[in-house]
Design a protein around this motif. Structure first.
Motif, PDB file in Angstrom:
ATOM      1  N   VAL A  73      66.865  23.982  24.887  1.00  0.00           N
ATOM      2  CA  VAL A  73      65.863  24.798  25.561  1.00  0.00           C
ATOM      3  C   VAL A  73      65.598  24.170  26.922  1.00  0.00           C
ATOM      4  O   VAL A  73      65.563  22.942  27.046  1.00  0.00           O
ATOM      5  CB  VAL A  73      64.556  24.843  24.726  1.00  0.00           C
ATOM      6  CG1 VAL A  73      63.454  25.560  25.474  1.00  0.00           C
ATOM      7  CG2 VAL A  73      64.800  25.524  23.386  1.00  0.00           C
ATOM      8  N   PRO A 115      67.351  29.531  26.136  1.00  0.00           N
ATOM      9  CA  PRO A 115      65.979  29.994  26.375  1.00  0.00           C
ATOM     10  C   PRO A 115      65.309  29.051  27.376  1.00  0.00           C
ATOM     11  O   PRO A 115      65.522  27.837  27.319  1.00  0.00           O
ATOM     12  CB  PRO A 115      65.299  29.869  25.011  1.00  0.00           C
ATOM     13  CG  PRO A 115      66.395  29.652  24.026  1.00  0.00           C
ATOM     14  CD  PRO A 115      67.595  29.144  24.753  1.00  0.00           C
ATOM     15  N   SER A 116      64.510  29.603  28.307  1.00  0.00           N
ATOM     16  CA  SER A 116      63.867  28.731  29.293  1.00  0.00           C
ATOM     17  C   SER A 116      62.416  29.154  29.506  1.00  0.00           C
ATOM     18  O   SER A 116      62.087  30.333  29.350  1.00  0.00           O
ATOM     19  CB  SER A 116      64.630  28.793  30.613  1.00  0.00           C
ATOM     20  OG  SER A 116      64.590  30.112  31.114  1.00  0.00           O
ATOM     21  N   THR A 140      57.781  25.726  24.474  1.00  0.00           N
ATOM     22  CA  THR A 140      59.077  25.060  24.611  1.00  0.00           C
ATOM     23  C   THR A 140      59.444  24.355  23.308  1.00  0.00           C
ATOM     24  O   THR A 140      60.553  24.512  22.790  1.00  0.00           O
ATOM     25  CB  THR A 140      59.015  23.983  25.736  1.00  0.00           C
ATOM     26  OG1 THR A 140      58.505  24.574  26.922  1.00  0.00           O
ATOM     27  CG2 THR A 140      60.362  23.379  25.986  1.00  0.00           C
ATOM     28  N   GLU A 188      60.265  26.746  20.358  1.00  0.00           N
ATOM     29  CA  GLU A 188      61.572  27.386  20.482  1.00  0.00           C
ATOM     30  C   GLU A 188      62.683  26.384  20.123  1.00  0.00           C
ATOM     31  O   GLU A 188      63.638  26.730  19.436  1.00  0.00           O
ATOM     32  CB  GLU A 188      61.765  27.907  21.918  1.00  0.00           C
ATOM     33  CG  GLU A 188      63.067  28.647  22.151  1.00  0.00           C
ATOM     34  CD  GLU A 188      63.196  29.955  21.362  1.00  0.00           C
ATOM     35  OE1 GLU A 188      62.152  30.495  20.932  1.00  0.00           O
ATOM     36  OE2 GLU A 188      64.336  30.413  21.168  1.00  0.00           O
TER      37      GLU A 188
END
Ligand SMILES: Nc1nc2c(ncn2[C@@H]2O[C@H](COP(=O)(O)OP(=O)(O)OP(=O)(O)O)[C@@H](O)[C@H]2O)c(=O)[nH]1
Ligand SMILES: [Mg+2]
Lengths: 204, 320
Positions: free
Chosen positions: A137, A169-170, A184, A187
């Protein structure tokens, strides 16, 4: 390389916060330590040097409770970002199950972000792991600095620099207020557990 | 943007970078502000402003110096050492995991604690050699640049004790020898199995037919070995079979001679594995050329310094 104890039905896995020096890795863990009291299962250990820079690593143990019949324990680490601690970074990365790459939104750190991502890729490779396959991530930290009139990169630029190929994913974040920190982490936990379930064939 | 505003922006940026520990970046911004202020005359309190900025630059410089000089391997509490030992051992095998934990302690610079751990592992057959080698590493890491007494003492203690086999002692000796050589330290490292220390008291004694004697015979005592300048030999297998190699000796300790071989000589290096015996080696000394077989007793990659990437190779002269 999570430790999976079938008899005791326990899983212990390792998430590493990686990124250039001063990008906010330790600040992420400090915020998690303060705010996720229920899941924190022990003290946060920080081994740092002059100017609050991480020297060896930060360590934070968490317990996530029962997931699909298993007691899941998660250990968070940060690496030292300073370039000169390259061998320590590699050592801390050993046995990693999931990575949070923290990028610094400050324009002047643009190159440093890219170099740190390259360094991550290289070190993973040395453990026969691929940056494309590991649960990963990205976090774009220090978004608040725009309000103070400092030049920061737009998200699109960070995405282009760092995430063009990875497509991980960011999330934008302000680590010291906690904005984006929980998202964060969650995820990354989600991706890591999914990955482990597949590779350990647990809960299937 | 007018000049005043420009200076203000630069100073604000520099201050934030400084607070964040981004010292290089902060210095650049302060420097730019200074350049602008110097280039114009009508700035109010010009000298005071410049002095103020200089003080900030000086403060940054001090912080940078502190960071540069900070201890790379400070001693940490026993509790954190325990944590390192536990978290940085990955093997499922308990003994192997203990060894990994001890190696991690050494890598994090906790040499004294690591030494204790290695010492407790030296009794385990499967770990003995690795534990011993790592103890030498710790001693060398703890020593100052020109002193390796603790490592040499440790080696000598093992020579007199019944812990390591003669073959293991040879490997430890070659390992230590290479490191001393790299540090430019000369130390006398008695050859294992040669019993030189005993020989002092046995000068002139009739040779008895014990097994010690055969072992001692394999080794030529240091002082009897001539200085060798170069060797020449052919490999007896592999794609380079029969090609003649000539190597210049870079260091000699008794009947072990060392060479530095560039890393790119892969075909040669691949063929010279530790334990490999080369027959018919020609040894060139200033007084004679003689032939003997030789044993590859150590091969170590040089990890730093001008010879980085090359290999240090030790050959032990077997029998003349
Ligand atoms: N403005 C702002 N500052 C931040 C943010 N996150 C961290 N910082 C600051 O950035 C500096 C570095 O933060 P750390 O968390 O120590 O950075 P690190 O990545 O652990 O640094 P190393 O250990 O040297 O690799 C500190 O001064 C933090 O207060 C953020 O979101 N916004
Ligand atoms: Mg840190």
């Amino acid at each position: 390389m999570a430790i999976f104890n079938l008899q005791k039905r326990e899983i212990e896995c390792k998430i590493v916060y990686y990124g250039p020096g001063r990008c906010g890795k330790t600040t992420n863990l400090e915020y998690i330590f303060k705010s996720f009291k229920k899941q924190i299962s022990g003290d946060m250990v920080s081994i740092d040097t002059e100017g609050d820079r991480t020297l060896f690593f930060d360590f934070l143990p968490m317990g996530l409770g029962q997931i699909k019949g298993c007691d899941v324990r998660m250990q968070l680490y940060t690496v030292p970002g300073q370039v000169k601690y390259s061998s320590t970074r590699k050592l801390v990365l050993r046995g990693v199950d999931g990575v949070v790459f923290v990028a610094d939104s400050l324009e002047i750190r643009r190159n440093k972000n890219m170099l740190a991502l390259k360094d991550l890729e290289q070190n993973l490779k040395e453990y026969n792991m691929s940056i494309f396959k590991i649960p990963l991530v990205l976090q774009y930290n220090k978004r608040d600095l725009a309000e103070q009139g400092l030049p920061i990169m737009p998200i699109e630029m960070l995405e282009h620099d760092l995430n063009r190929q990875l497509k991980a994913p960011s999330f934008p974040a302000v680590a010291f207020t906690g904005e984006g920190v929980g998202t964060t982490l969650k995820e990354c936990l989600k991706l890591t557990l999914k990955h482990l379930q597949k590779s350990l064939q647990w809960g299937q | 943007m007018d000049v005043k505003e420009q200076i203000k922006v630069l100073l604000r940026e520099a201050e934030v970078y400084q607070r964040q520990g981004l010292y290089g970046e902060a210095k650049i911004k302060y420097g730019k502000a200074v350049d602008i202020i110097r280039s114009i005359e009508r700035v109010k309190n010009r000298e005071q402003l410049l002095e103020g900025i200089q003080a900030k630059i000086d403060a940054i410089e001090q912080s940078v110096q502190k960071i540069i000089k900070a201890e790379m391997h400070p001693k940490i509490s026993a509790r954190i050492q325990d944590l390192i030992q536990e978290k940085f051992s990955f093997s499922g095998d308990r003994d192997q995991a203990s060894l990994e934990g001890a190696i991690a302690l050494a890598k994090f610079g906790q040499y004294e604690r690591a030494l204790k751990e290695f010492d407790s592992l030296i009794g385990k057959d499967a770990l003995r050699f690795e534990a011993a080698k790592n103890m030498i590493r710790c001693h060398l890491a703890m020593a100052s640049a020109d002193n390796a007494d603790a490592a040499v003492d440790q080696y000598r203690q093992w020579l007199d004790a019944d812990i390591l086999s003669v073959e293991e002692l040879h490997r430890i000796r070659a390992f230590l020898d290479t490191h001393l050589h790299q540090k430019g330290i000369s130390a006398f490292l008695p050859i294992p199995g040669a019993k030189e220390t005993v020989a002092e008291f046995e000068v002139g004694m009739p040779v008895s037919g014990t097994s010690d004697e055969t072992e001692a015979d394999l080794e030529t005592p240091d002082e009897d070995m001539v200085d060798i300048n170069a060797v020449s030999f052919a490999l007896d297998h592999g794609p380079l079979k029969e090609k003649k190699f000539e190597l210049e000796v870079s260091f000699q300790s008794g009947n072990t001679i060392s060479f530095i071989i560039p890393g790119k000589e892969t075909s040669l290096l691949d063929n010279l594995t530790v334990g490999h015996k080369i027959g018919d080696v020609q040894f060139f000394s200033s007084i004679a050329i003689f032939e003997a077989s030789a044993l590859v007793s150590a091969k170590t990659e040089i990890k730093s310094g001008p010879k980085q990437g090359s290999f240090s190779l030790d050959l032990k002269i077997m029998s003349a």
